[in-house]
Design a protein around this motif. Structure first.
Motif, PDB file in Angstrom:
ATOM      1  N   PRO A 113       5.794 -20.852 -22.815  1.00  0.00           N
ATOM      2  CA  PRO A 113       5.441 -20.228 -24.100  1.00  0.00           C
ATOM      3  C   PRO A 113       6.425 -20.664 -25.182  1.00  0.00           C
ATOM      4  CG  PRO A 113       5.373 -18.598 -22.333  1.00  0.00           C
ATOM      5  CD  PRO A 113       5.988 -19.841 -21.751  1.00  0.00           C
ATOM      6  N   GLN A 114       5.926 -21.290 -26.236  1.00  0.00           N
ATOM      7  CA  GLN A 114       6.801 -21.956 -27.197  1.00  0.00           C
ATOM      8  C   GLN A 114       7.275 -21.066 -28.344  1.00  0.00           C
ATOM      9  OE1 GLN A 114       8.177 -25.205 -27.218  1.00  0.00           O
ATOM     10  NE2 GLN A 114       7.597 -25.008 -25.062  1.00  0.00           N
ATOM     11  N   ARG A 115       6.854 -19.821 -28.362  1.00  0.00           N
ATOM     12  CA  ARG A 115       7.352 -18.883 -29.370  1.00  0.00           C
ATOM     13  C   ARG A 115       7.724 -17.574 -28.673  1.00  0.00           C
ATOM     14  NH1 ARG A 115       8.670 -22.247 -33.042  1.00  0.00           N
ATOM     15  NH2 ARG A 115       7.007 -23.304 -34.146  1.00  0.00           N
ATOM     16  N   GLY A 116       8.828 -16.983 -29.135  1.00  0.00           N
ATOM     17  CA  GLY A 116       9.180 -15.702 -28.538  1.00  0.00           C
ATOM     18  C   GLY A 116      10.643 -15.325 -28.640  1.00  0.00           C
ATOM     19  N   PHE A 117      11.541 -16.262 -29.019  1.00  0.00           N
ATOM     20  CA  PHE A 117      12.965 -15.932 -29.116  1.00  0.00           C
ATOM     21  C   PHE A 117      13.539 -16.655 -30.330  1.00  0.00           C
ATOM     22  CE2 PHE A 117      17.500 -16.293 -27.721  1.00  0.00           C
ATOM     23  CZ  PHE A 117      17.756 -14.932 -27.602  1.00  0.00           C
ATOM     24  N   ARG A 138      10.071 -18.857 -25.358  1.00  0.00           N
ATOM     25  CA  ARG A 138      10.397 -17.536 -24.833  1.00  0.00           C
ATOM     26  C   ARG A 138      11.443 -17.612 -23.717  1.00  0.00           C
ATOM     27  NH1 ARG A 138       5.433 -14.445 -22.415  1.00  0.00           N
ATOM     28  NH2 ARG A 138       4.664 -14.819 -24.546  1.00  0.00           N
ATOM     29  N   PHE A 143      15.285 -16.832 -24.094  1.00  0.00           N
ATOM     30  CA  PHE A 143      15.785 -15.459 -23.872  1.00  0.00           C
ATOM     31  C   PHE A 143      16.286 -15.313 -22.445  1.00  0.00           C
ATOM     32  CE2 PHE A 143      15.051 -11.288 -22.042  1.00  0.00           C
ATOM     33  CZ  PHE A 143      15.652 -10.427 -22.948  1.00  0.00           C
ATOM     34  N   THR A 144      15.482 -15.769 -21.489  1.00  0.00           N
ATOM     35  CA  THR A 144      15.848 -15.684 -20.068  1.00  0.00           C
ATOM     36  C   THR A 144      17.159 -16.411 -19.795  1.00  0.00           C
ATOM     37  OG1 THR A 144      13.533 -15.536 -19.388  1.00  0.00           O
ATOM     38  CG2 THR A 144      15.115 -16.284 -17.727  1.00  0.00           C
ATOM     39  N   THR A 198      12.009 -12.167 -15.673  1.00  0.00           N
ATOM     40  CA  THR A 198      11.407 -12.816 -16.845  1.00  0.00           C
ATOM     41  C   THR A 198      11.022 -14.274 -16.639  1.00  0.00           C
ATOM     42  OG1 THR A 198      13.572 -13.449 -17.752  1.00  0.00           O
ATOM     43  CG2 THR A 198      12.714 -11.284 -18.369  1.00  0.00           C
ATOM     44  N   LYS A 244       7.012 -15.459 -16.445  1.00  0.00           N
ATOM     45  CA  LYS A 244       6.221 -15.470 -17.668  1.00  0.00           C
ATOM     46  C   LYS A 244       6.860 -16.287 -18.784  1.00  0.00           C
ATOM     47  CE  LYS A 244       3.939 -11.002 -16.936  1.00  0.00           C
ATOM     48  NZ  LYS A 244       3.700  -9.644 -17.499  1.00  0.00           N
ATOM     49  N   SER A 245       8.163 -16.542 -18.671  1.00  0.00           N
ATOM     50  CA  SER A 245       8.871 -17.183 -19.777  1.00  0.00           C
ATOM     51  C   SER A 245       9.123 -18.677 -19.585  1.00  0.00           C
ATOM     52  CB  SER A 245      10.220 -16.490 -20.007  1.00  0.00           C
ATOM     53  OG  SER A 245      10.047 -15.145 -20.361  1.00  0.00           O
TER      54      SER A 245
END
Length: 497
Positions: A14-18, A23, A26-27, A206, A209-210
């Motif tokens: 996932p290329q957006r999320g942090f 994403r 974040f992990t 995480t 999903k990340s």
């Protein structure tokens, strides 16, 4: 089924999320934050635990031997990254390597969390060395796999990740250091274990999903024949080591002093062997040999720099504990707190240096001269300590501001040399040895700490002036020589700026 391509791995994340980044950042940010919290927290109190008297909760080891053990420990941590990288490439993949490494690190801290003697200490060290070798290089690899090579966010993502490392390194000595030195060492080591546990929980909950496919692929897996050969070699190697150990124990050769000396020698020989193999390889062309020639003085300068910088957890830790006023302006300072200064100054100054180099553009110093400036500041950081030592003698305690100034100066040197060294390594590496040359760069730290294992044994209150003056002076002389040789070294780089 063939392995997915690099782009397919990127597309699975996932290329957006942090903060506008994948994403998975974040992990990996918080996994590395907690891993560094555990490592630097443990390191902040370990030397005190080793040489404090038993009545104060320590092991009561000889102070000189404690500094040698700390240096050898640091050297082995950096050497183990070679093994961790190979296991990730051929056996586990980066993601599983990070997970297994985290478990070993946590177990190492748990071992220290319970009272025990030197045997528990060395068991813990072995677990943390192996665990760090598995986790440290591979968590950075996964960060790289989340971005395409053309992604403009890539450098920014690594900068955010690097901030996580320094935040963990900044907070750990303040918390673990206070608990360990003021209350109980084993409770401090227990906090380090909890930190690594939190990092593992974040990673496990995480990553699915990340991270997508990032870190899950074994880049160069062994086939059945290779597995049999490697297994056979490992068994033979284990038998040889067991026989040598048995002989060493029988004849009394296996002592702490002899082990320190062996690791110190290996720390120097392994990089030398790397250089010889790469230089003589038929896969290395004439231009690449010239660039390797240019890399040699840079590597020597890096060893000199890290030799001084890594003494912040050994000699300067002793200086903080024994020669520094810890009651200052109504505040009781833990000697472990000083080890938070390095990451704190990096967090503050790194953006300033990034802006400064960009502002200079083509007018900025060449790579060799940046290295020269780095080791000049390293030497100056030791010479600064001479002033209070000279004027106060070996009886009086000195102001903590002198140590703060020394740490500040060494960070200026680090920001001139360390990021530049990483960049220079990628540019000067022969194409057939790109990954191994990066391992060689990290071996500069291993070699420095191996040398420190012998060097730090010369430090005492009686030798302070000679110790800081000689090492600081040698570093400054080497920096001046490197600065003057800069144009010559630059010529061997064959077009690399």
């Amino acid at each position: 089924m063939s392995n997915p391509t690099k782009q397919e791995i990127v597309d699975s994340v996932p290329q957006r999320g942090f903060f506008g980044h994948p994403r998975g950042l974040f992990t990996l940010f918080f996994t590395e934050f907690w891993e560094r919290f555990s490592y630097y927290g443990m390191r902040a109190i370990l030397i005190y635990y080793m040489y404090y008297e038993v009545s104060k909760g320590g092991l009561g080891l000889d102070q000189t031997m404690a500094t040698a053990i700390m240096s050898i420990y640091g050297s082995l941590v950096y050497m183990s990254g070679i093994i961790g990288g190979w296991l990730a490439d051929r056996v586990f993949g980066p993601s599983r390597s990070v997970f297994y490494g985290g478990i070993l690190i946590m177990l190492g801290h748990i071992v220290l969390a319970f009272p025990g003697g030197a045997s528990m200490l060395f068991t813990s060290m072995a677990l943390i060395v192996l665990g760090t070798g598995l986790l440290k290089p591979n968590v950075s690899t996964i960060v790289g796999e989340m971005y395409s090579e053309e992604d403009a966010r890539r450098d920014s993502g690594f900068s955010i990740f690097y901030m996580g490392i320094n935040l963990g390194g900044f907070i750990a000595p303040l918390i673990v250091g206070t608990v360990g030195t003021e209350y109980n060492f084993h409770l401090g080591f227990g906090l380090a274990a909890i930190g690594m546990l939190i990092g593992l929980i974040v990673f496990m909950l995480t990553r699915k999903k990340s991270l997508g496919l990032a870190g899950r692929i074994v880049p160069n897996p062994m086939d059945k024949d290779e597995r049999r050969k490697v297994t056979k070699l490992l068994i033979i190697g284990a038998i040889i080591v067991a026989v040598l150990l048995a002989a060493a124990i029988t004849f009394g050769w296996l002592t702490l002093e002899s082990f320190v000396l062996v690791v110190a020698v290996l720390g120097v020989l392994i990089p030398v062997c790397y250089f010889v193999v790469m230089y003589r390889s038929p896969k290395t062309n004439a231009v690449e040999r010239s660039r390797l020639t240019a890399y040699i003085p840079l590597f020597i300068a890096a060893v000199m720099f890290w030799s001084i910088q890594e003494q912040t957890s050994t000699v300067l830790a002793l200086f903080a504990d024994q020669r520094t006023q810890l009651q200052w302006m109504g505040i009781t300072i833990s000697p472990a707190w000083f080890q938070s200064l390095n990451p704190l100054f990096i967090i503050i100054l790194a953006p300033v240096f990034a802006w400064f180099w960009m502002k200079l553009g083509d007018r900025q110093p060449t790579i060799p001269r940046k290295f020269a400036i780095g080791i000049l500041f390293a030497g100056l950081s030791f010479l600064v300590i001479l002033l209070p030592v000279y004027f106060s003698g070996d009886k009086e305690l000195v102001s903590p501001l002198w140590l703060v100034l020394s740490y500040f100066i060494i960070v200026i040197g680090e920001l001139c040399l360390s990021p530049v060294g990483l960049s220079a390594t990628t540019k000067l590496a022969p194409a057939a040895f790109s990954a191994q040359t990066m391992s060689l760069w990290f071996l500069s730290n291993a070699a420095a700490q191996a040398i420190n294992a012998v060097l730090t044994t010369l430090y005492s209150k009686d030798t302070e002036l000679l110790y800081f003056g000689t090492i600081g002076g040698v570093s400054i002389v080497l920096g001046i020589i490197l600065f003057l040789m800069g144009p010559k070294i630059q010529g061997y780089m064959k077009g690399i700026k």
